[in-house]
Design a protein around this motif. Structure first.
Motif, PDB file in Angstrom:
ATOM      1  N   LYS A 142       6.430  16.088 -32.688  1.00 43.93           N
ATOM      2  CA  LYS A 142       7.778  16.218 -32.883  1.00 43.93           C
ATOM      3  C   LYS A 142       7.976  16.888 -34.344  1.00 43.93           C
ATOM      4  O   LYS A 142       8.813  17.665 -34.518  1.00 43.93           O
ATOM      5  CB  LYS A 142       8.550  15.082 -32.685  1.00 43.93           C
ATOM      6  CG  LYS A 142       7.980  13.780 -33.031  1.00 43.93           C
ATOM      7  CD  LYS A 142       7.086  13.275 -31.980  1.00 43.93           C
ATOM      8  CE  LYS A 142       6.120  12.079 -32.458  1.00 43.93           C
ATOM      9  NZ  LYS A 142       6.797  10.882 -32.162  1.00 43.93           N
TER      10      LYS A 142
ATOM     11  N   ILE B 234      15.773   7.134 -29.031  1.00 40.61           N
ATOM     12  CA  ILE B 234      14.598   8.028 -28.617  1.00 40.61           C
ATOM     13  C   ILE B 234      13.449   7.693 -29.909  1.00 40.61           C
ATOM     14  O   ILE B 234      12.570   8.470 -30.061  1.00 40.61           O
ATOM     15  CB  ILE B 234      15.119   9.523 -29.164  1.00 40.61           C
ATOM     16  CG1 ILE B 234      15.785   9.408 -30.511  1.00 40.61           C
ATOM     17  CG2 ILE B 234      15.928  10.075 -27.998  1.00 40.61           C
ATOM     18  CD1 ILE B 234      16.422  10.746 -30.849  1.00 40.61           C
ATOM     19  N   ASN B 235      13.454   6.620 -30.461  1.00 38.35           N
ATOM     20  CA  ASN B 235      12.311   5.827 -30.947  1.00 38.35           C
ATOM     21  C   ASN B 235      11.802   4.677 -30.548  1.00 38.35           C
ATOM     22  O   ASN B 235      12.515   3.696 -30.484  1.00 38.35           O
ATOM     23  CB  ASN B 235      12.493   5.851 -32.368  1.00 38.35           C
ATOM     24  CG  ASN B 235      11.115   5.378 -33.235  1.00 38.35           C
ATOM     25  OD1 ASN B 235      11.094   4.156 -33.490  1.00 38.35           O
ATOM     26  ND2 ASN B 235      10.272   6.351 -33.638  1.00 38.35           N
ATOM     27  N   GLY B 236      10.633   4.519 -29.910  1.00 41.41           N
ATOM     28  CA  GLY B 236      10.311   3.451 -28.910  1.00 41.41           C
ATOM     29  C   GLY B 236       9.992   2.227 -30.157  1.00 41.41           C
ATOM     30  O   GLY B 236      10.413   1.201 -29.933  1.00 41.41           O
ATOM     31  N   THR B 237       9.535   2.350 -31.163  1.00 41.43           N
ATOM     32  CA  THR B 237       9.031   1.288 -32.362  1.00 41.43           C
ATOM     33  C   THR B 237      10.425   0.790 -32.859  1.00 41.43           C
ATOM     34  O   THR B 237      10.373  -0.660 -32.902  1.00 41.43           O
ATOM     35  CB  THR B 237       8.208   2.020 -33.469  1.00 41.43           C
ATOM     36  OG1 THR B 237       7.040   2.708 -32.936  1.00 41.43           O
ATOM     37  CG2 THR B 237       7.952   1.252 -34.373  1.00 41.43           C
TER      38      THR B 237
ATOM     39  N   PHE C 186       2.261   2.202 -30.674  1.00 40.16           N
ATOM     40  CA  PHE C 186       3.707   2.835 -30.588  1.00 40.16           C
ATOM     41  C   PHE C 186       4.028   3.858 -31.907  1.00 40.16           C
ATOM     42  O   PHE C 186       4.667   4.729 -31.877  1.00 40.16           O
ATOM     43  CB  PHE C 186       4.735   1.879 -30.329  1.00 40.16           C
ATOM     44  CG  PHE C 186       4.275   1.087 -29.261  1.00 40.16           C
ATOM     45  CD1 PHE C 186       3.726   1.450 -28.101  1.00 40.16           C
ATOM     46  CD2 PHE C 186       4.957  -0.215 -29.099  1.00 40.16           C
ATOM     47  CE1 PHE C 186       3.619   0.680 -27.148  1.00 40.16           C
ATOM     48  CE2 PHE C 186       4.765  -0.896 -28.038  1.00 40.16           C
ATOM     49  CZ  PHE C 186       4.112  -0.665 -26.874  1.00 40.16           C
ATOM     50  N   ALA C 187       3.606   3.095 -33.253  1.00 44.31           N
ATOM     51  CA  ALA C 187       4.269   3.703 -34.398  1.00 44.31           C
ATOM     52  C   ALA C 187       3.502   5.092 -34.722  1.00 44.31           C
ATOM     53  O   ALA C 187       2.405   5.311 -34.441  1.00 44.31           O
ATOM     54  CB  ALA C 187       4.005   2.519 -35.506  1.00 44.31           C
ATOM     55  N   GLU C 188       4.304   5.882 -35.701  1.00 47.76           N
ATOM     56  CA  GLU C 188       3.638   6.824 -36.078  1.00 47.76           C
ATOM     57  C   GLU C 188       2.619   6.527 -37.271  1.00 47.76           C
ATOM     58  O   GLU C 188       2.452   5.407 -37.791  1.00 47.76           O
ATOM     59  CB  GLU C 188       4.774   7.626 -36.881  1.00 47.76           C
ATOM     60  CG  GLU C 188       5.748   8.269 -35.972  1.00 47.76           C
ATOM     61  CD  GLU C 188       5.198   9.409 -34.822  1.00 47.76           C
ATOM     62  OE1 GLU C 188       4.772  10.121 -35.439  1.00 47.76           O
ATOM     63  OE2 GLU C 188       5.329   9.274 -33.757  1.00 47.76           O
TER      64      GLU C 188
ATOM     65  N   ASP D 198       9.372   5.872 -38.348  1.00 43.21           N
ATOM     66  CA  ASP D 198      10.054   5.137 -37.314  1.00 43.21           C
ATOM     67  C   ASP D 198      11.043   4.539 -37.782  1.00 43.21           C
ATOM     68  O   ASP D 198      12.315   4.597 -37.342  1.00 43.21           O
ATOM     69  CB  ASP D 198       8.999   4.115 -36.539  1.00 43.21           C
ATOM     70  CG  ASP D 198       8.014   4.798 -35.821  1.00 43.21           C
ATOM     71  OD1 ASP D 198       8.166   5.659 -34.692  1.00 43.21           O
ATOM     72  OD2 ASP D 198       6.807   5.156 -36.401  1.00 43.21           O
TER      73      ASP D 198
ATOM     74  N   ASP E 169      11.594   9.974 -37.529  1.00 42.82           N
ATOM     75  CA  ASP E 169      10.816  10.467 -36.094  1.00 42.82           C
ATOM     76  C   ASP E 169      12.005  10.721 -35.204  1.00 42.82           C
ATOM     77  O   ASP E 169      12.120  11.546 -34.438  1.00 42.82           O
ATOM     78  CB  ASP E 169      10.052   9.336 -35.638  1.00 42.82           C
ATOM     79  CG  ASP E 169       9.409   9.613 -34.223  1.00 42.82           C
ATOM     80  OD1 ASP E 169       8.492  10.517 -34.468  1.00 42.82           O
ATOM     81  OD2 ASP E 169      10.113   9.030 -33.117  1.00 42.82           O
TER      82      ASP E 169
ATOM     83  N   LYS F 179      13.212  14.314 -33.250  1.00 42.33           N
ATOM     84  CA  LYS F 179      13.502  14.429 -31.761  1.00 42.33           C
ATOM     85  C   LYS F 179      14.926  14.888 -31.347  1.00 42.33           C
ATOM     86  O   LYS F 179      14.882  15.601 -30.583  1.00 42.33           O
ATOM     87  CB  LYS F 179      13.045  13.112 -31.273  1.00 42.33           C
ATOM     88  CG  LYS F 179      11.797  12.597 -30.862  1.00 42.33           C
ATOM     89  CD  LYS F 179      11.558  10.886 -30.781  1.00 42.33           C
ATOM     90  CE  LYS F 179       9.982  10.494 -30.676  1.00 42.33           C
ATOM     91  NZ  LYS F 179       9.848   9.407 -30.651  1.00 42.33           N
TER      92      LYS F 179
ATOM     93  N   GLY G 235       8.943   5.073 -24.288  1.00 39.98           N
ATOM     94  CA  GLY G 235       9.069   5.989 -25.171  1.00 39.98           C
ATOM     95  C   GLY G 235       8.002   6.439 -25.977  1.00 39.98           C
ATOM     96  O   GLY G 235       7.929   7.404 -26.897  1.00 39.98           O
ATOM     97  N   ALA G 236       6.878   5.587 -25.752  1.00 40.75           N
ATOM     98  CA  ALA G 236       5.714   5.588 -26.827  1.00 40.75           C
ATOM     99  C   ALA G 236       4.777   5.068 -25.831  1.00 40.75           C
ATOM    100  O   ALA G 236       4.797   4.294 -24.909  1.00 40.75           O
ATOM    101  CB  ALA G 236       5.960   4.969 -27.956  1.00 40.75           C
TER     102      ALA G 236
HETATM  103  N1  HSE Z   1       6.445   6.685 -33.051  1.00 39.99           N
HETATM  104  C1  HSE Z   1       7.104   7.144 -31.858  1.00 39.99           C
HETATM  105  C2  HSE Z   1       7.875   6.038 -31.383  1.00 39.99           C
HETATM  106  C3  HSE Z   1       6.228   7.677 -30.862  1.00 39.99           C
HETATM  107  O1  HSE Z   1       7.815   4.830 -31.584  1.00 39.99           O
HETATM  108  O2  HSE Z   1       8.901   6.461 -30.468  1.00 39.99           O
HETATM  109  C4  HSE Z   1       6.751   8.343 -29.668  1.00 39.99           C
HETATM  110  O3  HSE Z   1       7.227   9.372 -30.080  1.00 39.99           O
END
Ligand code: HSE
Ligand code: NDP
Length: 439
Positions: A108, A161-164, A191-193, A199, A204, A208, A303-304
């Motif tokens: 992204k 729109i961020n799972g973390t 999950f994290a970048e 995040d 992030d 998106k 989401g991740a």
């Molecule tokens: N780091 C992102 C999140 C991964 O937690 O949403 C998914 O794009």
């Protein structure tokens, strides 16, 4: 049909999503072949550390530390970029396009910041760049907006729109766990970048939102125009007060067609507890979209994570393989609208945006203080919806006071907060969290 020569794919990155992609392609090989019309085979993959144990079935895949090996391989038709970050991903993707390869990416940051350049290069070379996995992991949100809602004028969209970030807020709400511990768990779960600041500080989510807004409104990708606030300042106290008032704090990306301009904003938001968005928990994402014809529709899912994200990567691979022989002019445009039809709508500055607000402040527990604060609101025509004053803690001269306000422009609220913070009876900074009802 299955006897046709398999389509060869080169994979850049063997981490969380790269590993998930290999697993899904192998496990569902027959189904995928029947859908795509040809088998899809990863024949070469690149990673940095060739000695790292991968725990993956890598037989039949040549592993290299040099991404150019697969980008320059004439047998490879599709390059899947799962390295992440801007460089070297940008250079590698542009090189793959120049070599006439189609690209699938989950990146992204790359699409939000350099997507205009990447799509133009792809259009000139007649290749596809597919990026479903870049937004909301496994939810097919790009396809839903770009194709499923193509008959609508999109009025607004709002999403977790961020799972973390959602995982952290959920664990704080449900279990009272502290921010740092939950963040470390999100990193362990993949999950994290690579840099988790992306995040927790909303970067992030802003990447998106940039992508979602472009395909919803037919505007160019413009990440630098997104107002961005993260969740690192959210306290357990705010989560608890919001619950007492009938709201839940969610970290939302919001894009709205406000008529004269487009709003692009990412920030923590109080959402009524009865709203579906307020009940999206853990690493799950959800996007609520208002189209003029369809009304509100909601898209929900993981989401991740390795396989949910791989689900989107593989769907893009199937799409690309299905259209390998089609005329480039007849493919779905990258950003939903025909490239020459993108419009340069103005993006609204944040102080022109109108929302409702949650405000928390600490004031001296003495007569007249509440009147001083409400006078400031009155002078600025800010209408109060609810007030919550907590009982004083013994020995503590200040008490927390929470206000919910009706909708007002951000510039009026900025002025109110400045004046409240200047009151002698108020100590410290005012906490401001925006509030949306999506009524
Ligand atoms: N780091 C992102 C999140 C991964 O937690 O949403 C998914 O794009
Ligand atoms: P990881 O950090 O787990 O994996 C990155 C991979 O890229 C690693 O295998 C790494 O090699 C490799 N790599 C990094 N730099 C190079 C390089 N210069 N040359 C060759 N290989 C390189 O990341 P993720 O899998 O989590 O994320 C990948 C992409 O997917 C990112 O854009 C991310 O934003 C996106 N994404 C991630 C999701 C998730 O849930 N994790 C969800 C949706 C999107 P090595 O293993 O040797 O270090």
């Amino acid at each position: 049909m299955q006897d046709l020569i398999p389509v060869q794919v080169g994979l850049l990155g063997l981490g969380t999503v790269g590993g998930g992609t290999i697993q899904v392609l192998r496990r569902n090989r027959d189904e995928i072949t029947r859908r795509a019309g040809r088998a899809i085979e990863v024949t070469c993959a690149a990673a940095r550390d060739l000695d790292k144990p991968r725990g993956l079935p890598l037989d039949g895949i040549a592993i290299t530390s040099d991404p150019l090996t697969l980008i320059n391989d004439p047998e490879i038709r599709i390059v899947v970029e799962l390295i992440g970050g801007v460089e070297p991903a940008r250079t590698l993707v542009l090189k793959a396009i120049a070599n006439g390869k189609h690209v699938v990416t989950a990146n992204k940051a790359l699409i939000a910041i350099h997507g205009n350049e990447v799509f133009q290069a792809a259009q000139e070379r007649g290749v596809m760049v597919a990026f479903e996995a870049a937004v909301c992991g496994g939810i097919p949100i790009i396809k839903a907006i770009r194709e499923g809602l193509a008959g609508n004028r999109i009025e607004w969209l709002a999403g977790i729109i961020n799972g973390t970030g959602n995982f952290i807020l959920t664990e704080m709400l449900d279990k009272g766990r502290d921010f740092e511990t939950v963040l470390r768990e999100a990193q362990r779960l993949g999950f994290a970048e690579a840099d988790p600041v992306f995040d927790v500080e909303g970067i992030d989510a802003a990447h998106k939102l940039t992508i979602l807004a472009a395909i919803a409104f037919g505007i160019p990708l413009q990440f630098d125009k997104v107002y961005t606030e993260g969740i690192s300042q959210i306290t357990q106290a705010d989560i608890d007060y919001a619950e007492q008032l009938g709201y839940r704090i969610k970290h939302l990306g919001i894009a709205r067609d406000a008529g004269d301009a487009i709003e692009l904003r990412v920030h923590p938001t109080l959402v009524p507890r009865r709203q579906l968005l307020a009940n999206v928990m853990g690493v799950m994402n959800a996007v609520l979209i208002k189209g003029d014809a369809v009304g509100q529709t909601l898209y929900y899912g993981a989401g991740a994570g390795a396989e949910p994200t791989a689900s989107a990567v593989v769907a893009d691979l199937v799409d690309v393989v299905r259209t390998l022989t089609s005329d480039p002019e007849n493919r779905v445009p990258h950003l939903a609208f025909q490239p020459a039809a993108l419009s340069n709508r103005r993006v609204a500055p944040m102080d022109a945006v109108a929302t409702a607000y949650y405000l928390r402040m600490h004031a001296v527990d003495q007569p007249g203080v509440l009147a001083d604060i409400t006078r400031i609101f009155g002078d600025l025509r800010i209408s109060i919806e609810a007030i919550l004053q907590k009982e004083p803690v013994p020995g503590e001269p200040h008490v927390p006071i929470i206000f919910l306000t009706h909708r007002v422009r951000e510039r009026s609220m900025n002025a109110a907060i400045e004046r409240i913070e200047a009151l002698e009876s108020v100590t410290g900074r005012v906490t401001r969290i925006r509030l949306e009802t999506f009524a």
